[in-house]
Design an enzyme around this catalytic site. Structure first.
Site, PDB file in Angstrom:
ATOM      1  N   ARG B  63       0.017 -12.528  90.176  1.00 31.78           N
ATOM      2  CA  ARG B  63      -1.310 -13.006  90.462  1.00 31.78           C
ATOM      3  C   ARG B  63      -1.413 -14.679  90.931  1.00 31.78           C
ATOM      4  O   ARG B  63      -2.429 -14.926  91.499  1.00 31.78           O
ATOM      5  CB  ARG B  63      -2.254 -12.805  89.069  1.00 31.78           C
ATOM      6  CG  ARG B  63      -2.646 -11.412  88.927  1.00 31.78           C
ATOM      7  CD  ARG B  63      -3.556 -11.040  87.777  1.00 31.78           C
ATOM      8  NE  ARG B  63      -2.744 -11.398  86.435  1.00 31.78           N
ATOM      9  CZ  ARG B  63      -1.952 -10.374  85.987  1.00 31.78           C
ATOM     10  NH1 ARG B  63      -2.249  -9.193  86.061  1.00 31.78           N
ATOM     11  NH2 ARG B  63      -1.392 -10.717  84.620  1.00 31.78           N
ATOM     12  N   GLU B 100       7.822 -11.132  73.802  1.00 29.79           N
ATOM     13  CA  GLU B 100       7.669 -10.839  72.375  1.00 29.79           C
ATOM     14  C   GLU B 100       9.009  -9.947  71.938  1.00 29.79           C
ATOM     15  O   GLU B 100       9.404 -10.132  71.144  1.00 29.79           O
ATOM     16  CB  GLU B 100       6.359 -10.247  72.249  1.00 29.79           C
ATOM     17  CG  GLU B 100       5.874 -10.053  70.715  1.00 29.79           C
ATOM     18  CD  GLU B 100       4.561  -9.292  70.789  1.00 29.79           C
ATOM     19  OE1 GLU B 100       4.213  -8.855  69.504  1.00 29.79           O
ATOM     20  OE2 GLU B 100       3.905  -9.150  71.595  1.00 29.79           O
TER      21      GLU B 100
END
Lengths: 180, 180
Positions: B63, B100
């Site tokens: 993006r 994560e």
């Protein structure tokens, strides 16, 4: 004009055997990082479409984002990304297409394009046109029409243009790499 | 000015539980497809940097390509894509960063940026800033300097700004989503 196009073509680097043996990869990063080259690409494409009553620009992940978004801004239009599966967070349509080995797919948000819109479809390069045909189908699923499929680079040996034209699509490319 | 920013923020859609349970995903596709919204985002960012002596725009896949390429064109600059591993065809530098669960990495072409350049680094969103820190390291490997890290969206709760500022980076974002 031919001089401008020759200059654009010269700024594209060829990397032999990427991503695999026997492929001559046309690398546009050398064109994009060049201020004049990038500017010229966007200006030439924007010039072609500025009076075409296009409603929105759609770009194919992910080099099509670079070219498509810049054209959209130049023309004062919105931009719609067509993405690989699992990337778009809202409800999507999905179209699968064949690769040399296996399959891939492309998705569009169901509310990305208003019904009846005229869409300019952008990618950096057309080879066999498998991805672009999937993109056309996605746009048509939203009852919109592809004005033209536009590319910086065309590889005529791979006959993507014929496949797109056989499906009623118009095709435009700035530069061609043939038999090289 | 605040009115423009409020309007941009309103055009960003929130998708709960994407890509997984508990995440409020900020979806910029609704902003990008809106001609005024997209135009305003690019104009505001371009305005901020037009007198900053920036040499080149770098955008983070994918993006960041949409926002970065449009700004690059607006400012008449070249564009450099920072990509996921295996996508760039020429010689690259690579920096890994932690997610994560597990790791990811970002690459840059070794010849993407001239030594000594001032680079504007663009992504759509900053959360924990892991990706952006990797991007900064890549740019510094080429002996170039990041002028500022610019984002459309900042999630202050995730403290990406602090991490970047602790590494000596400047940070700018157009809109923030906080405690929502």
């Amino acid at each position: 004009m031919q001089e401008k196009l020759d200059s654009i073509k010269e700024k594209i680097r060829t990397i032999p055997n990427f991503p695999k043996e026997g492929i001559m990869f046309r690398d546009i990063t050398t064109l994009l990082k060049d201020p004049e080259g990038f500017n010229e690409v966007i200006n030439l494409l924007a010039e072609r479409y500025k009076h075409s009553n296009i409603d929105v620009i759609a770009g194919i992940e992910s080099r099509g984002f670079i070219i498509g978004a810049a054209i959209a801004h130049k023309l004062g239009l919105g931009f719609v990304p067509l993405r690989k599966p699992g990337k778009l967070p809202y409800e999507t349509h999905k179209v699968e297409y064949s690769l040399e080995y296996g399959k891939d797919a492309l998705e569009i948000h169901k509310d990305a394009i208003t019904s009846g819109s005229s869409v300019l479809l952008i990618d950096d390069l057309v080879a066999t046109a498998g991805t672009c045909l999937a993109a056309v189908k996605l746009i048509e699923k939203l009852n919109a029409k592809v004005h033209e499929c536009a590319f910086v680079i065309e590889l005529p040996d791979l006959k993507g243009r014929e496949k797109l034209e056989n499906q009623g699509q118009k095709v435009f490319s700035l530069v061609k790499f043939e038999g090289e």
